[in-house]
Design a protein around this motif. Sequence first.
Motif, short mmCIF file in Angstrom:
data_model
loop_
_atom_site.label_atom_id
_atom_site.label_comp_id
_atom_site.label_asym_id
_atom_site.label_seq_id
_atom_site.Cartn_x
_atom_site.Cartn_y
_atom_site.Cartn_z
N UNK A 1 16.24 13.20 13.36
CA UNK A 1 16.84 12.31 12.37
C UNK A 1 16.93 10.91 12.96
N UNK A 2 16.26 9.96 12.34
CA UNK A 2 16.23 8.60 12.84
C UNK A 2 16.87 7.64 11.86
N UNK A 3 17.39 6.53 12.38
CA UNK A 3 17.81 5.48 11.45
C UNK A 3 16.56 4.90 10.77
N UNK B 1 18.25 1.67 21.07
CA UNK B 1 17.53 2.70 20.35
C UNK B 1 16.04 2.68 20.71
N UNK B 2 15.46 1.49 20.79
CA UNK B 2 14.03 1.38 21.13
C UNK B 2 13.77 1.83 22.57
N UNK B 3 14.69 1.51 23.49
CA UNK B 3 14.54 1.97 24.88
C UNK B 3 14.61 3.49 24.95
N UNK C 1 20.13 -6.80 17.51
CA UNK C 1 21.39 -6.25 18.02
C UNK C 1 21.15 -5.41 19.27
N UNK C 2 22.22 -5.21 20.02
CA UNK C 2 22.14 -4.37 21.22
C UNK C 2 21.85 -2.92 20.82
N UNK C 3 22.39 -2.49 19.71
CA UNK C 3 22.16 -1.12 19.25
C UNK C 3 20.69 -0.84 18.99
N UNK D 1 22.39 2.62 13.92
CA UNK D 1 21.90 2.11 15.21
C UNK D 1 22.95 2.14 16.29
N UNK D 2 24.22 2.20 15.93
CA UNK D 2 25.30 2.16 16.94
C UNK D 2 25.45 3.49 17.64
#
Length: 99
Positions: free
Chosen positions: A71-73, A57-59, A51-53, A98-99
């Motif tokens: 706090x992370x997903x 998130x990784x970027x 997904x784009x989310x 992630x959104x």
Amino acid sequence: SLFREQISMEGAKHRHGDHNRNAPNSKRKEYETDAHRLEQRQKQIQYGENTAGYSNFMKLLERDPSLLKGCLPVKPSINQKCSKRSWDGQVRKWRRALH
């Protein structure tokens, strides 16, 4: 005297948790072994990672690694032993975060 020593020894065992060491109901980590269920779970994780989310998130993590301390997903582990309902809830929570 001897009776008091036995009672105090039993109390010490209970305080230190020795009585649960070999108990059949003790909490042990269980892992999923069903191959089909593991494949389906991996597929759901792949959908989330595509997904784009997730890519955003990784970027964001690449730019600011200090975000790992906050706090992370949390991506659910496919190997954990849990019901389908529990698994679906964990994936839903991860995908929304992630959104």
